[in-house]
Every structure is written in structure tokens, then in C-alpha cells.
Design a protein around this motif. Structure first.
Motif, PDB file in Angstrom:
ATOM      1  N   GLU A 216       0.827  -1.218   0.000  1.00 20.59           N
ATOM      2  CA  GLU A 216       0.000   0.000   0.000  1.00 20.59           C
ATOM      3  C   GLU A 216       0.860   1.267   0.000  1.00 20.59           C
ATOM      4  OE1 GLU A 216       0.314  -1.266   4.385  1.00 20.59           O
ATOM      5  OE2 GLU A 216       0.077  -2.219   2.426  1.00 20.59           O
ATOM      6  N   PHE A 217       2.101   1.151   0.518  1.00 20.12           N
ATOM      7  CA  PHE A 217       3.006   2.303   0.471  1.00 20.12           C
ATOM      8  C   PHE A 217       3.557   2.497  -0.941  1.00 20.12           C
ATOM      9  CE2 PHE A 217       7.369   4.097   1.088  1.00 20.12           C
ATOM     10  CZ  PHE A 217       6.964   5.363   1.470  1.00 20.12           C
ATOM     11  N   ILE A 218       3.880   1.379  -1.603  1.00 19.81           N
ATOM     12  CA  ILE A 218       4.379   1.454  -2.983  1.00 19.81           C
ATOM     13  C   ILE A 218       3.295   1.983  -3.921  1.00 19.81           C
ATOM     14  CG2 ILE A 218       5.236   0.104  -4.931  1.00 19.81           C
ATOM     15  CD1 ILE A 218       6.516  -1.806  -2.907  1.00 19.81           C
ATOM     16  N   ASP A 219       2.062   1.498  -3.747  1.00 19.61           N
ATOM     17  CA  ASP A 219       0.978   1.836  -4.680  1.00 19.61           C
ATOM     18  C   ASP A 219       0.340   3.202  -4.399  1.00 19.61           C
ATOM     19  OD1 ASP A 219       1.420  -0.621  -5.814  1.00 19.61           O
ATOM     20  OD2 ASP A 219      -0.191  -1.626  -4.718  1.00 19.61           O
ATOM     21  N   LYS A 220       0.146   3.508  -3.103  1.00 19.06           N
ATOM     22  CA  LYS A 220      -0.642   4.699  -2.766  1.00 19.06           C
ATOM     23  C   LYS A 220       0.071   5.677  -1.833  1.00 19.06           C
ATOM     24  CE  LYS A 220      -4.814   1.832  -2.972  1.00 19.06           C
ATOM     25  NZ  LYS A 220      -5.978   1.319  -2.200  1.00 19.06           N
ATOM     26  N   GLY A 221       1.280   5.333  -1.388  1.00 16.75           N
ATOM     27  CA  GLY A 221       1.988   6.206  -0.459  1.00 16.75           C
ATOM     28  C   GLY A 221       1.395   6.211   0.936  1.00 16.75           C
ATOM     29  N   GLN A 222       0.600   5.169   1.278  1.00 15.85           N
ATOM     30  CA  GLN A 222      -0.051   5.106   2.588  1.00 15.85           C
ATOM     31  C   GLN A 222       0.915   4.593   3.654  1.00 15.85           C
ATOM     32  OE1 GLN A 222      -3.573   2.695   2.230  1.00 15.85           O
ATOM     33  NE2 GLN A 222      -4.746   4.296   1.196  1.00 15.85           N
ATOM     34  N   ILE A 223       0.921   5.272   4.808  1.00 21.63           N
ATOM     35  CA  ILE A 223       1.778   4.887   5.932  1.00 21.63           C
ATOM     36  C   ILE A 223       0.906   4.632   7.150  1.00 21.63           C
ATOM     37  CG2 ILE A 223       3.614   5.633   7.491  1.00 21.63           C
ATOM     38  CD1 ILE A 223       4.669   7.432   5.299  1.00 21.63           C
ATOM     39  N   SER A 224       1.145   3.495   7.807  1.00 22.24           N
ATOM     40  CA  SER A 224       0.460   3.179   9.063  1.00 22.24           C
ATOM     41  C   SER A 224       1.324   2.181   9.825  1.00 22.24           C
ATOM     42  CB  SER A 224      -0.935   2.585   8.799  1.00 22.24           C
ATOM     43  OG  SER A 224      -0.806   1.267   8.256  1.00 22.24           O
ATOM     44  N   PHE A 225       0.865   1.791  11.010  1.00 22.08           N
ATOM     45  CA  PHE A 225       1.594   0.780  11.774  1.00 22.08           C
ATOM     46  C   PHE A 225       1.679  -0.536  10.995  1.00 22.08           C
ATOM     47  CE2 PHE A 225      -0.109   3.297  15.491  1.00 22.08           C
ATOM     48  CZ  PHE A 225       1.121   3.823  15.850  1.00 22.08           C
ATOM     49  N   LYS A 226       0.719  -0.776  10.125  1.00 19.25           N
ATOM     50  CA  LYS A 226       0.685  -2.026   9.381  1.00 19.25           C
ATOM     51  C   LYS A 226       1.816  -2.129   8.349  1.00 19.25           C
ATOM     52  CE  LYS A 226      -2.776  -3.565  11.679  1.00 19.25           C
ATOM     53  NZ  LYS A 226      -4.009  -4.110  11.126  1.00 19.25           N
ATOM     54  N   ASN A 227       2.448  -0.991   7.998  1.00 17.85           N
ATOM     55  CA  ASN A 227       3.650  -1.055   7.153  1.00 17.85           C
ATOM     56  C   ASN A 227       4.749  -1.824   7.875  1.00 17.85           C
ATOM     57  OD1 ASN A 227       2.047   1.319   6.314  1.00 17.85           O
ATOM     58  ND2 ASN A 227       3.692   1.664   4.846  1.00 17.85           N
ATOM     59  N   ASP A 228       4.938  -1.498   9.155  1.00 16.04           N
ATOM     60  CA  ASP A 228       5.968  -2.178   9.954  1.00 16.04           C
ATOM     61  C   ASP A 228       5.632  -3.658  10.140  1.00 16.04           C
ATOM     62  OD1 ASP A 228       7.431   0.170  10.260  1.00 16.04           O
ATOM     63  OD2 ASP A 228       6.516   0.666  12.194  1.00 16.04           O
ATOM     64  N   ILE A 229       4.346  -3.966  10.254  1.00 20.32           N
ATOM     65  CA  ILE A 229       3.936  -5.369  10.429  1.00 20.32           C
ATOM     66  C   ILE A 229       4.276  -6.170   9.178  1.00 20.32           C
ATOM     67  CG2 ILE A 229       1.992  -6.926  10.811  1.00 20.32           C
ATOM     68  CD1 ILE A 229       2.829  -5.292  13.283  1.00 20.32           C
ATOM     69  N   PHE A 230       4.082  -5.571   8.007  1.00 21.52           N
ATOM     70  CA  PHE A 230       4.460  -6.251   6.759  1.00 21.52           C
ATOM     71  C   PHE A 230       5.964  -6.546   6.773  1.00 21.52           C
ATOM     72  CE2 PHE A 230       5.988  -6.469   2.428  1.00 21.52           C
ATOM     73  CZ  PHE A 230       5.047  -7.256   1.788  1.00 21.52           C
ATOM     74  N   SER A 231       6.770  -5.557   7.146  1.00 22.84           N
ATOM     75  CA  SER A 231       8.231  -5.746   7.210  1.00 22.84           C
ATOM     76  C   SER A 231       8.590  -6.840   8.216  1.00 22.84           C
ATOM     77  CB  SER A 231       8.916  -4.430   7.607  1.00 22.84           C
ATOM     78  OG  SER A 231       8.575  -3.384   6.737  1.00 22.84           O
ATOM     79  N   LEU A 232       7.895  -6.847   9.351  1.00 20.80           N
ATOM     80  CA  LEU A 232       8.113  -7.888  10.357  1.00 20.80           C
ATOM     81  C   LEU A 232       7.828  -9.267   9.778  1.00 20.80           C
ATOM     82  CD1 LEU A 232       8.545  -8.899  13.300  1.00 20.80           C
ATOM     83  CD2 LEU A 232       6.114  -8.423  13.691  1.00 20.80           C
ATOM     84  N   GLY A 233       6.755  -9.381   9.000  1.00 22.69           N
ATOM     85  CA  GLY A 233       6.405 -10.663   8.386  1.00 22.69           C
ATOM     86  C   GLY A 233       7.504 -11.172   7.465  1.00 22.69           C
ATOM     87  N   VAL A 234       8.097 -10.267   6.680  1.00 19.42           N
ATOM     88  CA  VAL A 234       9.177 -10.673   5.782  1.00 19.42           C
ATOM     89  C   VAL A 234      10.395 -11.136   6.585  1.00 19.42           C
ATOM     90  CG1 VAL A 234      10.705  -9.955   3.905  1.00 19.42           C
ATOM     91  CG2 VAL A 234       8.364  -9.076   4.004  1.00 19.42           C
ATOM     92  N   ILE A 235      10.692 -10.438   7.686  1.00 21.93           N
ATOM     93  CA  ILE A 235      11.812 -10.844   8.543  1.00 21.93           C
ATOM     94  C   ILE A 235      11.548 -12.228   9.138  1.00 21.93           C
ATOM     95  CG2 ILE A 235      13.036 -10.335  10.693  1.00 21.93           C
ATOM     96  CD1 ILE A 235      12.675  -7.367  10.082  1.00 21.93           C
ATOM     97  N   MET A 236      10.328 -12.477   9.566  1.00 25.68           N
ATOM     98  CA  MET A 236       9.983 -13.790  10.116  1.00 25.68           C
ATOM     99  C   MET A 236      10.168 -14.874   9.057  1.00 25.68           C
ATOM    100  SD  MET A 236       6.640 -12.946  12.496  1.00 25.68           S
ATOM    101  CE  MET A 236       6.430 -14.638  13.026  1.00 25.68           C
ATOM    102  N   ILE A 237       9.780 -14.582   7.828  1.00 22.06           N
ATOM    103  CA  ILE A 237       9.967 -15.550   6.739  1.00 22.06           C
ATOM    104  C   ILE A 237      11.458 -15.805   6.508  1.00 22.06           C
ATOM    105  CG2 ILE A 237       9.639 -15.941   4.260  1.00 22.06           C
ATOM    106  CD1 ILE A 237       7.014 -14.312   4.514  1.00 22.06           C
ATOM    107  N   ASN A 238      12.253 -14.743   6.565  1.00 21.74           N
ATOM    108  CA  ASN A 238      13.710 -14.894   6.454  1.00 21.74           C
ATOM    109  C   ASN A 238      14.233 -15.873   7.497  1.00 21.74           C
ATOM    110  OD1 ASN A 238      14.220 -11.355   5.747  1.00 21.74           O
ATOM    111  ND2 ASN A 238      13.956 -13.038   4.320  1.00 21.74           N
ATOM    112  N   LEU A 239      13.792 -15.703   8.747  1.00 24.59           N
ATOM    113  CA  LEU A 239      14.280 -16.541   9.844  1.00 24.59           C
ATOM    114  C   LEU A 239      13.737 -17.965   9.771  1.00 24.59           C
ATOM    115  CD1 LEU A 239      14.100 -13.901  12.703  1.00 24.59           C
ATOM    116  CD2 LEU A 239      16.154 -15.181  12.061  1.00 24.59           C
TER     117      LEU A 239
END
Length: 404
Positions: A216-239
């Protein structure tokens, strides 16, 4: 300065007292504790990170590129850093916001240019970052260690969100590993502090790291706490998967989920990277989900072979190299209004030097006894002349009137 103690002692106090507030540090003091920025331990678009030493431990100094950094950007980062104090966030000790005049040639003329010195001082976190941990898969890569890292990142992020801060650049390189491999979130360079009423922001500026940025940040420039949650999910997948970088579409199918904890982490990670931000859980909800399946794999975790204790590790070697460096400073103390400082001697003042150079004001204070009357040797229409003594040599210091 009154009865304040010297800056080194102040920084030692901040370092040993986890509840103490960060302080302002002079550029001269930071040069001293880093041995004139002798050992670089990291770099990036923001600048470089150098190792520093105190009596009670090591620190990391982030030296920012002033030409690419606005006053507001620096202020925003310091404000965010001063608001956070948590075991899973790299501890902020102090900052430098000095401005120094340097004579430079521009358009065929010499000018006095104000050069900003913008630096941040943190605790030194000894076991590198999560990016290297995932990539190398060497020291302490057992599942119970990775699970502990996931827990710690979730707790740190939950705290950040409680402080009304969007991190906005959560990625493995911005998660450092402490003395017991506990994760510590770092780098608030693009973070945003928000009010109680705000939930979502829209921006035209693009920042973050591809692969960890919410759609949603790439497509619409939207920022919320859920941006960080998406990043957290990718880190969890990495681990979970051991992948470093691009995540395969069916990453979860290749994982041998050997325990309930791992299965729950897979479920949570899938929810975190949902393209719909409303379907992603909050950091607090994730912590509760993990606790529901809290089953200790073994009562006493195995001793972790930490990188900092391995003589073959670059993390071990860089600290040893720093400690072996000589301290090329004037070790005499200067007392000016009870302020003690450590001073570096510029080459232009050394015997035999024929080239002019920049001299710190504090050094001139020292060699003239703070421009004392007994050191005054003359006066012109616009200046006073003082006799300075440095290493048994006399130097004339001309102090210009501010009313020129």
C-alpha cells in the motif's frame, strides 16, 4: 558550564545508568572516544558508523553525511530516539549537533563556511546484525535462538508502536544482535512520530528497502503501523526459511515445521504479509499468539557460540584492533569553568609544519589559559594578541573582536 563534570564522565554515567536521558556531546569528545574515527564498523547512504571506547565498554558512533541531511531530518531522528528506551531497541546515549567554521575556496575566493557536524552515539551491540546472521547461518542458528529473536523483534516493535512511532525501515540489517543474541531494533532515520489521533498518513516521498516495503506504500503512499507489520512478516519468513532477500511464493511448503512454535510463526508470518493491511495483526496481537503456543524446547538452552567470542570472526577482530590503537591526543586536562576536555593537536601547530590549518577553539583556550589577562601581549584596533604555550613552544593567538 558551572559545576558540570567533563563530557567523558557524563557519557560514562549515561552508559552505566539505563534510565539516564541521552545528552549532547561535543565533536571534540566524540573524536576522542572514537580515536579520531579510526575503526569503521558500518556504512551506508546515511554515513558511516565508527567504534568508540569508554572505560566501562564500547559505543558505536553514527557519523551522518551533513550535506544530504536537513536540520528537520536530524531533529526528527533525535526526537524519535529520545522517546524510546527498551531492551529490544539499541540504546541511544547522546548526539552531536556542532557547527564549525572552516575556510574554503569557492569561486576563486576564500570564505568561512559553516560545516555541520551531525553524529549519534549508541551502545555497541557486539554480535552484528540479523542480515549477516541469516546469510552466514553459523553461530547459534538453532530454532530456539531464531524463535527468541522473533519474540524480541515483536516486543521491540510493539513498544515502538506504543510510543506512537512508525519505524518504516524494519529489515534484517536494522536489527542488531546483543551479547546473548537478543535482537535490538536500530536506525530511526526515516521514522515518524505521530499524534494520538493519527492512524494513517499519505506521503509522496519514497523510502525504505525494497522487499520489506508494504504494497500500500508502494501503490498509494499510505503509511500506518501495518507497514511495519508487513516488514516484520518478511523478517519472520527470512528466519523461518533461511532465505536472504527475495522470498519464494510458496516458501512455507519447504519448511519442516518440527514444533508448535514454528507452525504458529508460519501462520503469523503469512498474515503479516497479507496485501490487505486490515488483515494484518498488530504487534501486540502477535505477542499474544506466540504465548498461546509457548512450549519450551528445552529447559536450559545450549550455550550459544557468539560471533564476538570467535577469534576468526570479524566482529571479534574489529574490537581487538580498536583497543590496540594508540590514543593520539593531548592527555592533559583543560579546566575552563570546571569543564575538562580531551584535545587533539592539529598538525599545523606541530614544530616544522609550514601549512596553515584549522585549530579547535578549545585548544586555543587551553594554550592561552582561557585568554587570561596575564597571557595578553598586545592589542590592535580589532583584536587582542595572546601568547599561547604548546609543548614548550610559544604561539601568538590573535583573537578578533566580534564587532568587526
Amino acid at each position: 558550564m558551572g559545576d558540570e563534570t567533563n563530557e567523558a564522565e557524563d557519557l560514562e554515567r549515561i552508559f552505566t545508568d539505563s534510565s539516564a536521558e541521552p545528552i549532547k556531546i561535543s565533536y571534540a569528545a566524540i573524536r576522542y572516544i572514537t580515536k579520531n574515527f579510526a575503526v569503521k564498523i558500518g556504512d551506508g547512504g546515511f554515513g558511516v558508523v565508527c567504534l568508540g571506547g569508554l572505560q566501562n565498554g564500547m559505543v558505536a558512533v553514527k557519523k551522518l553525511h551533513s550535506k544530504d541531511l536537513s536540520y528537520k531530518q536530524f531533529l526528527d531522528e533525535v526526537i524519535c530516539l529520545k522517546k524510546v528506551n527498551h531492551r529490544n531497541i539499541v540504546r541511544f546515549l547522546g548526539y552531536c549537533a556542532d557547527t564549525q567554521g572552516e575556510i574554503m575556496e569557492a569561486e576563486g575566493k576564500y570564505r568561512i563556511v559553516e560545516v555541520q557536524k551531525r553524529l549519534l552515539c549508541f551502545e555497541y551491540v557486539p554480535n552484528g546484525n540479523l542480515h549477516h546472521y541469516i546469510k552466514e547461518k553459523t553461530h547459534g542458528y538453532e530454532w530456539n535462538v531464531r524463535y527468541k529473536i522473533i519474540q524480541g523483534i515483536c516486543q521491540g516493535l510493539h513498544y515502538i508502536h506504543q510510543q506512537r512511532i512508525y519505524h518504516l525501515d524494519l529489515k534484517p540489517a536494522n536489527v542488531l544482535l546483543g551479547a546473548n543474541m537478543e535482537p535490538k531494533i536500530t536506525d530511526f532515520g526515516v521514522s515518524r512520530c505521530i499524534s494520538e489521533e493519527q492512524r494513517t498518513m499519505v506521503t509522496e516521498n519514497f523510502f525504505g528497502t525494497l522487499g520489506y516495503i508494504a504494497p500500500e506504500f508502494i501503490d498509494k503512499g499510505q503509511i500506518s503501523f501495518k507497514n511495519d507489520i508487513f516488514s516484520l512478516g518478511v523478517i519472520m519468513i527470512n528466519l523461518l526459511s533461511g532465505h536472504d532477500g527475495c522470498i519464494p511464493e510458496k516458501w512455507h511448503e519447504s519448511i519442516d515445521a518440527s514444533c508448535p512454535q514454528m507452525k504458529r510463526c508460519i501462520e503469523i508470518a503469512q498474515r503479516c504479509v497479507d496485501t490487505d493491511p486490515h488483515m494484518r495483526p498488530t504487534a501486540g496481537e502477535i505477542i499474544l499468539y506466540l504465548k498461546e503456543k509457548e512450549i519450551m524446547i528445552q529447559k536450559d538452552p545450549p550455550t550459544i557460540d557468539e560471533p564476538r567470542n570467535d577469534p576468526r570472526s570479524s566482529l571479534h577482530q574489529v574490537v581487538q584492533r580498536f583497543r590496540a590503537l594508540p590514543i593520539e591526543t593531548l592527555r592533559e586536562h583543560l579546566r575552563v569553568d570546571t569543564l575538562y576536555v580531551e584535545l587533539h593537536i592539529p598538525k599545523c601547530l606541530l614544530e616544522g609544519s609550514k601549512m596553515p590549518g584549522r585549530v579547535p577553539f578549545q585548544l586555543l583556550q587551553f594554550i592561552t589559559e582561557n585568554f587570561s589577562h596575564k597571557r595578553q601581549i598586545g592589542r590592535t584596533g580589532f583584536a587582542y594578541l595572546y601568547r599561547g604555550i604548546l609543548r614548550q613552544r610559544s604561539i601568538v593567538v590573535k583573537r578578533l573582536s566580534m564587532t568587526i
